[in-house]
Design a protein around this motif. Structure first.
Motif, PDB file in Angstrom:
ATOM      1  N   LYS A  39      11.956  12.644  -6.456  1.00  0.00           N
ATOM      2  CA  LYS A  39      12.856  11.162  -6.361  1.00  0.00           C
ATOM      3  C   LYS A  39      13.824  11.332  -7.554  1.00  0.00           C
ATOM      4  CE  LYS A  39      12.360   6.477  -6.304  1.00  0.00           C
ATOM      5  NZ  LYS A  39      11.440   5.263  -6.360  1.00  0.00           N
ATOM      6  N   VAL A  40      13.117  11.762  -8.541  1.00  0.00           N
ATOM      7  CA  VAL A  40      14.188  12.125  -9.919  1.00  0.00           C
ATOM      8  C   VAL A  40      15.210  12.918  -9.709  1.00  0.00           C
ATOM      9  CG1 VAL A  40      13.892  12.706 -12.178  1.00  0.00           C
ATOM     10  CG2 VAL A  40      12.001  11.191 -11.362  1.00  0.00           C
ATOM     11  N   LYS A  41      14.915  14.064  -8.874  1.00  0.00           N
ATOM     12  CA  LYS A  41      15.760  15.057  -8.876  1.00  0.00           C
ATOM     13  C   LYS A  41      17.156  14.641  -8.080  1.00  0.00           C
ATOM     14  CE  LYS A  41      12.663  18.734  -9.651  1.00  0.00           C
ATOM     15  NZ  LYS A  41      11.852  20.001  -9.003  1.00  0.00           N
ATOM     16  N   ARG A  42      16.625  13.485  -7.182  1.00  0.00           N
ATOM     17  CA  ARG A  42      17.864  12.987  -6.347  1.00  0.00           C
ATOM     18  C   ARG A  42      18.710  12.260  -7.022  1.00  0.00           C
ATOM     19  NH1 ARG A  42      16.833  14.127  -0.580  1.00  0.00           N
ATOM     20  NH2 ARG A  42      15.176  15.541  -0.365  1.00  0.00           N
ATOM     21  N   MET A  92       0.661  -1.138  -0.064  1.00  0.00           N
ATOM     22  CA  MET A  92      -0.006  -0.006  -0.268  1.00  0.00           C
ATOM     23  C   MET A  92       1.052   1.319   0.114  1.00  0.00           C
ATOM     24  SD  MET A  92      -3.185  -0.681   2.381  1.00  0.00           S
ATOM     25  CE  MET A  92      -4.642  -1.494   1.851  1.00  0.00           C
ATOM     26  N   LEU A  93       1.792   1.092   0.904  1.00  0.00           N
ATOM     27  CA  LEU A  93       2.986   2.364   0.845  1.00  0.00           C
ATOM     28  C   LEU A  93       3.690   2.579  -0.453  1.00  0.00           C
ATOM     29  CD1 LEU A  93       4.158   2.191   4.334  1.00  0.00           C
ATOM     30  CD2 LEU A  93       2.835   3.924   3.538  1.00  0.00           C
ATOM     31  N   SER A  94       3.945   1.473  -1.058  1.00  0.00           N
ATOM     32  CA  SER A  94       4.586   1.365  -2.247  1.00  0.00           C
ATOM     33  C   SER A  94       3.530   2.049  -3.412  1.00  0.00           C
ATOM     34  CB  SER A  94       5.026   0.127  -2.664  1.00  0.00           C
ATOM     35  OG  SER A  94       5.810   0.068  -4.002  1.00  0.00           O
ATOM     36  N   ARG A  95       2.538   1.323  -3.382  1.00  0.00           N
ATOM     37  CA  ARG A  95       1.516   2.057  -4.348  1.00  0.00           C
ATOM     38  C   ARG A  95       1.113   3.670  -4.284  1.00  0.00           C
ATOM     39  NH1 ARG A  95      -1.029   1.138  -9.047  1.00  0.00           N
ATOM     40  NH2 ARG A  95      -3.321   2.072  -9.047  1.00  0.00           N
ATOM     41  N   PHE A  96       1.048   3.895  -2.987  1.00  0.00           N
ATOM     42  CA  PHE A  96       0.789   5.327  -2.804  1.00  0.00           C
ATOM     43  C   PHE A  96       2.008   6.035  -3.177  1.00  0.00           C
ATOM     44  CE2 PHE A  96       1.525   8.927   0.338  1.00  0.00           C
ATOM     45  CZ  PHE A  96       0.252   9.890  -0.257  1.00  0.00           C
ATOM     46  N   MET A  97       3.302   5.828  -2.875  1.00  0.00           N
ATOM     47  CA  MET A  97       4.373   6.724  -3.363  1.00  0.00           C
ATOM     48  C   MET A  97       4.656   6.651  -5.120  1.00  0.00           C
ATOM     49  SD  MET A  97       7.168   5.794  -0.267  1.00  0.00           S
ATOM     50  CE  MET A  97       6.960   4.040  -0.396  1.00  0.00           C
ATOM     51  N   ALA A  98       4.314   5.452  -5.532  1.00  0.00           N
ATOM     52  CA  ALA A  98       4.108   5.219  -7.079  1.00  0.00           C
ATOM     53  C   ALA A  98       3.467   6.157  -7.594  1.00  0.00           C
ATOM     54  CB  ALA A  98       4.221   4.199  -7.594  1.00  0.00           C
ATOM     55  N   THR A  99       2.257   6.525  -6.886  1.00  0.00           N
ATOM     56  CA  THR A  99       1.256   7.494  -7.652  1.00  0.00           C
ATOM     57  C   THR A  99       1.343   8.941  -7.259  1.00  0.00           C
ATOM     58  OG1 THR A  99      -0.440   6.811  -6.095  1.00  0.00           O
ATOM     59  CG2 THR A  99      -0.328   5.519  -8.033  1.00  0.00           C
ATOM     60  N   ASP A 100       2.205   9.154  -6.319  1.00  0.00           N
ATOM     61  CA  ASP A 100       2.380  10.685  -5.989  1.00  0.00           C
ATOM     62  C   ASP A 100       3.470  11.289  -6.789  1.00  0.00           C
ATOM     63  OD1 ASP A 100       3.271  13.028  -4.202  1.00  0.00           O
ATOM     64  OD2 ASP A 100       2.616  12.036  -2.503  1.00  0.00           O
ATOM     65  N   ARG A 101       2.743  12.363  -7.384  1.00  0.00           N
ATOM     66  CA  ARG A 101       3.462  13.199  -8.460  1.00  0.00           C
ATOM     67  C   ARG A 101       4.668  13.857  -7.835  1.00  0.00           C
ATOM     68  NH1 ARG A 101      -1.390  14.715 -12.584  1.00  0.00           N
ATOM     69  NH2 ARG A 101      -1.615  12.626 -13.213  1.00  0.00           N
ATOM     70  N   SER A 102       4.199  14.358  -6.900  1.00  0.00           N
ATOM     71  CA  SER A 102       5.309  15.306  -6.274  1.00  0.00           C
ATOM     72  C   SER A 102       6.478  14.659  -5.472  1.00  0.00           C
ATOM     73  CB  SER A 102       4.499  15.923  -5.108  1.00  0.00           C
ATOM     74  OG  SER A 102       3.861  17.100  -5.501  1.00  0.00           O
ATOM     75  N   PHE A 103       5.994  13.327  -5.062  1.00  0.00           N
ATOM     76  CA  PHE A 103       7.275  12.623  -4.671  1.00  0.00           C
ATOM     77  C   PHE A 103       7.963  12.051  -5.755  1.00  0.00           C
ATOM     78  CE2 PHE A 103       8.887   8.228  -3.776  1.00  0.00           C
ATOM     79  CZ  PHE A 103       9.827   8.532  -2.697  1.00  0.00           C
ATOM     80  N   ILE A 104       7.498  11.663  -6.977  1.00  0.00           N
ATOM     81  CA  ILE A 104       7.952  10.941  -8.054  1.00  0.00           C
ATOM     82  C   ILE A 104       9.124  12.143  -8.396  1.00  0.00           C
ATOM     83  CG2 ILE A 104       7.953  10.221 -10.453  1.00  0.00           C
ATOM     84  CD1 ILE A 104       5.334   9.008  -9.479  1.00  0.00           C
ATOM     85  N   SER A 105       8.468  13.508  -8.662  1.00  0.00           N
ATOM     86  CA  SER A 105       9.429  14.309  -9.179  1.00  0.00           C
ATOM     87  C   SER A 105      10.602  14.654  -8.274  1.00  0.00           C
ATOM     88  CB  SER A 105       8.491  15.780  -9.181  1.00  0.00           C
ATOM     89  OG  SER A 105       9.376  17.008  -9.600  1.00  0.00           O
TER      90      SER A 105
END
Length: 71
Positions: free
Chosen positions: A68-71, A53-66
């Motif tokens: 994460k990509v910057k790191r 559930m946490l993985s799915r939540f993070m995978a669909t959180d656009r702000s988090f994905i953005s």
């Protein structure tokens, strides 16, 4: 039956965490495990659902994905 966001859970090596949930969240998590078990034909326990559930939540959180990509 509606499609649940969790399906086809993989058997990964777990990392042990200790956490506290409200009684309401625990009841809902228990019910979710029951509904998923009926849909998948396989038994699940609430602790087995927390990681996916946490993985799915993070995978669909656009702000988090953005971020994460910057790191």
């Amino acid at each position: 039956m509606s499609k649940l966001k969790l399906a086809g859970l993989q058997d990964d090596t777990p990392v042990k965490l200790t956490l506290e949930l409200s009684a309401e969240v625990h009841r809902d998590l228990t019910l979710y495990a029951q509904v998923l078990a009926e849909a998948e034909g396989q038994a699940f326990t609430p602790p087995q659902l927390v990681g996916p559930m946490l993985s799915r939540f993070m995978a669909t959180d656009r702000s988090f994905i953005s971020a994460k990509v910057k790191r």
